[in-house]
Design an enzyme around this catalytic site. Structure first.
Site, PDB file in Angstrom:
ATOM      1  CB  ILE A  51     -16.580  93.014  38.873  1.00  0.00           C
ATOM      2  CG1 ILE A  51     -15.450  93.194  37.872  1.00  0.00           C
ATOM      3  CG2 ILE A  51     -16.308  93.782  40.153  1.00  0.00           C
ATOM      4  CD1 ILE A  51     -15.370  94.607  37.324  1.00  0.00           C
ATOM      5  CG  ASP A  52     -14.435  89.882  34.954  1.00  0.00           C
ATOM      6  OD1 ASP A  52     -14.861  91.045  34.889  1.00  0.00           O
ATOM      7  OD2 ASP A  52     -13.257  89.574  34.725  1.00  0.00           O
TER       8      ASP A  52
ATOM      9  N   GLY B  55     -14.436  92.388  31.287  1.00  0.00           N
ATOM     10  CA  GLY B  55     -14.697  90.973  31.060  1.00  0.00           C
ATOM     11  C   GLY B  55     -13.747  90.469  29.997  1.00  0.00           C
TER      12      GLY B  55
ATOM     13  CB  VAL C 130     -16.348 103.520  36.141  1.00  0.00           C
ATOM     14  CG1 VAL C 130     -17.768 103.718  36.640  1.00  0.00           C
ATOM     15  CG2 VAL C 130     -15.695 104.853  35.865  1.00  0.00           C
TER      16      VAL C 130
ATOM     17  NE  ARG D  86     -52.219 100.151  47.130  1.00  0.00           N
ATOM     18  CZ  ARG D  86     -51.399  99.375  47.835  1.00  0.00           C
ATOM     19  NH1 ARG D  86     -51.775  98.181  48.232  1.00  0.00           N
ATOM     20  NH2 ARG D  86     -50.192  99.792  48.140  1.00  0.00           N
TER      21      ARG D  86
ATOM     22  CB  VAL E 171     -41.480  97.535  47.073  1.00  0.00           C
ATOM     23  CG1 VAL E 171     -41.251  98.343  45.818  1.00  0.00           C
ATOM     24  CG2 VAL E 171     -42.658  98.058  47.849  1.00  0.00           C
TER      25      VAL E 171
ATOM     26  N   GLY F  51     -43.682  97.738  53.462  1.00  0.00           N
ATOM     27  CA  GLY F  51     -43.760  96.284  53.375  1.00  0.00           C
ATOM     28  C   GLY F  51     -45.066  95.721  53.901  1.00  0.00           C
TER      29      GLY F  51
ATOM     30  CG  MET G 235     -37.759 107.003  49.718  1.00  0.00           C
ATOM     31  SD  MET G 235     -36.643 108.155  50.503  1.00  0.00           S
ATOM     32  CE  MET G 235     -35.103 107.617  49.852  1.00  0.00           C
TER      33      MET G 235
END
Length: 787
Positions: A169-170, A213, A303, A476, A534, A579, A667
């Site tokens: 994760i670091d 970290g 976490v 738009r 998106v 999309g 959403m």
């Protein structure tokens, strides 16, 4: 120096794993996405007819042998894609560090004929794997001398091939832009920061957040960028002498500017320039003693490692897992052990030891106080993050700012996309730092025509990074019908440059404005577009702001739906995504959620294909995995609607499975922006504003700005490894205007991945992979693409 035969496309179906055995293990600290990588290795391995083994509990299991090393089937890795951590376990292993331990491990592997290892872990795990490989033939000879294996085995299994994937994760591994788990850890941190923001706002508090970290400040740095923290402490870039005073001044200035909260982020390995630790407690005490602010410390701890992997990590890990198997199939005794990783948006293979040596060089530079060198060795992505953070977090006193007398207008165009506000914030702050006046346009081109335009300042955009939607308002509407009025507004407000943040309409809008230059001098100014939609359907860019957030929404929803299906057996869900005509969300959502099929406009399908999919699902229902997931892009086919496909599946599946359908709808446009979108929006927008400054200087003649060449209307996009400015006029030939998509899209190359992982026979062009590169110290110019 590639030979002529290399230019023939290379297809993976010509690579066979028959007679090979591949073992996969996870080692070191766990990271979200490791399971996605395990799943991809297993399925790709079985797909090419190799035997695949799990090694449970990392190297410990390799040394212990027995039922820690088991052959696995296709179904063994079902439903693990959405699980965090690693399902095959990981352990710290002392015995593997001894030669006896490695001798035992070699014996356990040879007994099962395993000579291909895929190791998922941090730099320690990968270094261990490399040493094992170097000793391999010696270990086998010793086993033969002791009579544990016969002499033929020494010849037969003479070489061990190793491919690594970095799960950490670091993000502390050099040579790879993103390690598996980093993006998910950022998700956890950002969720916490967003939650803390509301309580800090209520009480006018200062929060000190400690993130993981120990030796690498990546998480701290990027989360500080993503939430607009007031101050960040990282090991690679210690604060200068007297930082205590500077920080307190900054915090009290912020309070004076009516900012109700302060957020300070501390990496657990943060140090000062004398290599002394800076702890979160120390920072808190300082703020309380000097300023008397109500201050709280939150230590995030484990976490950050937990929770479900983000869409980005699932796709990254799936791509890497498939690439790892390809690398093992092509490995020879002469090729060095390699890691598969991502550079920009491209899968690459790098020699494992070069990466490890460079990772160790960073630590050495930090230990010896050569901090600038440490930042440089971390790579272009890290350096870029640091420079952007420095640019945006501290407002220089007005007296120190240059004055250019240029006015730049910023507007949002098209549908809302998460991350637009982060882009506006970066544009405003970088523009002010460059000495311009920034004007915000409300409600896109329509608002522009109506004169909804006002000057916007540094403080106005505070706290915008975490806000979804578009705060400026977006429409738009295209500019063509308002040209006269927009020209008037540009003249009245003396606008010298335009920055448009938006989707396909923004691109069309810039084409219309540049076409109107002949008639209106007002439009002869530098204009730049930053893609935000998106749908990710803008030509000239691999990614657009907002697509990652939408992808996470789709993935989360699919996870929940799959869970509901595990209760009622034998159910198939048909899910419709947004999309427009662009299949990006459906295709990548399918990859991240482990779908059985994704119907998209770009790849035409007919009734025979639908029939084949139904039969495929019928077969699947006979196994232990009794559920199916099918995604459909909203415009993939005008006759095969979601309802049609639902009814067809329901009829054909009678007695075998039942169906449900779900339309995800709007959403997908909402929600707080993901770390990727905040970061991407911030960096790409800062770069666009710097381009505007450069163009303004170039086109300023005799007291006015005049720009009428094609290269003064550009779109800034991410292409493979670099951020590039492309004249919109040149992008016309790359665009399908009827369907509002680019003619060529990079992600279609990943389409076979989803099919392979869902057990469909398919063709897969792997010409791109297989070139071993070297870890270069990148020249300054190359930093452009690192996100």
């Amino acid at each position: 120096s590639r030979s002529a035969m290399d230019h023939q496309p290379k297809f993976f179906e010509n690579l066979s794993g028959a007679g090979k055995a591949i073992a996969v293990l996870t080692s070191g600290g766990d990271a979200q996405g490791m399971n996605a990588a395990v799943r991809a290795v297993v399925r790709m391995g079985i797909y090419v007819n190799a035997k695949v083994y799990f090694i449970y509990e990392g190297y410990q299991g390799m040394v212990d042998g027995g039922d820690n090393i088991v052959e696995v089937s296709w179904e063994s890795v079902s439903s693990i894609l959405q699980v965090g951590g690693t399902v095959i376990g990981s352990a710290r292993c002392k015995s593997f560090r001894t030669r006896e331990g490695r001798l035992q491990a070699a014996f356990n592997l040879v007994q099962r004929g395993i000579t291909n290892l895929c190791v998922i872990g941090g730099d320690g795990s990968l270094t261990g794997a490399n040493l094992f490989r170097e000793e391999w033939s010696g270990l086998l000879e010793e086993l033969a001398q002791k009579g544990k294996i016969d002499v033929d085995a020494v010849k037969k299994y003479a070489y061990l091939n190793i491919v690594g994937m970095v799960g950490s994760i670091d993000n502390d591994f050099c040579g790879t832009d993103m390690t598996i788990g980093t993006d998910s850890a950022l998700h956890r941190i950002i969720e916490v920061v967003d939650a803390i923001m509301t309580t800090a706002q209520s009480h006018q508090r200062t929060f000190v957040l400690e993130v993981m970290g120990r030796h690498c400040g990546y998480l701290a740095l990027v989360s500080a960028l993503a939430c607009g923290a007031d101050w960040v402490f990282i090991p690679e870039y210690p604060p200068e002498e007297g930082w205590e005073d500077l920080m307190c001044v900054k915090l009290s200035e912020n309070r004076a500017r009516k900012k109700r909260l302060n957020i300070i982020i501390v990496a657990e390995g943060a140090i000062d320039c004398h290599n002394k630790p800076i702890t979160s407690e120390k920072v808190k005490d300082l703020v309380v003693q000097r300023l008397g602010f109500d201050t709280r410390v939150t230590i995030l701890g484990h976490v950050q490692r937990g929770g479900t992997p983000s869409a980005f990590d699932r796709i990254l890990a799936s791509r890497m897992g498939v690439e790892a198997v390809l690398a093992l199939l092509e490995a020879t005794p002469a090729t060095p052990a390699c890691v598969v990783s991502l550079s920009g948006n491209q899968a690459v293979r790098l020699p494992l030891m070069e990466c490890v040596q460079m990772t160790q060089a960073v630590q050495k530079a930090m230990d010896e106080g050569r901090f600038l060198e440490a930042v440089r060795l971390r790579g272009r992505s890290f350096e870029n993050n640091l420079n952007t953070y420095k640019l945006l977090s501290h407002k220089k006193p007005d007296a120190e700012l240059p004055k250019t007398n240029f006015n730049v207008a910023v507007l949002n165009v098209g549908a809302p996309a998460a991350g637009m506000n982060a882009a506006v914030r970066a544009a405003v702050r970088v523009g002010m730092t460059e000495g311009h006046k920034i004007y915000a346009v409300i409600d896109g081109f329509e608002g522009f025509a109506k004169g909804k335009i006002k000057e916007i300042s540094w403080g106005d955009v505070g706290g915008w990074t975490g806000q979804g939607g578009s705060i400026l308002g977006t429409k738009r509407t295209l500019p063509a019908k308002y040209l006269e009025k927009i020209a008037d507004q540009m003249r009245t407000n003396n606008i010298n440059a335009l920055m448009v943040i938006g989707g396909f309409e923004a691109y069309l809008g810039l084409l219309e404005l540049s076409a109107a230059r002949e008639k209106y001098d007002e439009f002869c100014v530098p204009m730049v577009m930053v893609p935000a939609t998106v749908s990710n359907n803008v030509p000239g860019s691999d990614f657009s702001i907002g697509a990652d957030t939408a992808l996470n929404t789709i993935t989360d929803t699919c996870d929940r739906i799959k869970q509901s299906a595990s209760g009622t057996k034998r159910r198939v869900f048909i899910i419709e995504t947004m999309g427009g005509y662009c299949g990006y969300l459906a295709n990548m959502g399918g990859l991240a959620a482990g779908a059985d099929a994704a119907y998209i406009f770009e790849e035409q399908f007919d009734i025979r294909e639908l029939q084949a999919n139904v039969e495929h699902l019928t077969e699947k229902m006979k196994t232990s995995i009794q559920r199916g997931l099918v995604l459909r892009n909203e415009n993939c086919n005008e006759n095969y609607t979601t309802d049609f496909i639902y009814q067809l599946y329901s009829e054909e599946g009678k007695g075998v499975f039942d169906c449900r359908k779900n339309v995800l709808g709007h959403m997908q446009q909402g929600g707080a922006p993901s770390p990727f979108d905040r970061n991407f929006g911030t960096k790409i927008s800062a770069k666009a504003m710097q381009w505007i400054s450069k163009k303004l200087k170039e086109t300023y003649r005799k007291g006015k700005v005049f720009a009428n060449t094609d290269d003064s209307v550009c779109l800034l996009g991410m292409r493979r490894r670099n951020l590039v400015f492309q004249p919109v006029a040149e992008l016309k030939s790359e665009t399908d205007f009827v369907h509002r998509i680019p003619k060529e899209q990079w992600w279609l190359k990943l389409r076979p991945l989803m099919k392979i992982l869902a057990k469909y026979k398919t063709s897969y062009d792997v010409s791109d992979s297989g070139q071993l590169e070297h870890v270069a110290m990148l020249p300054k110019e190359a930093e452009a693409g690192a996100i």
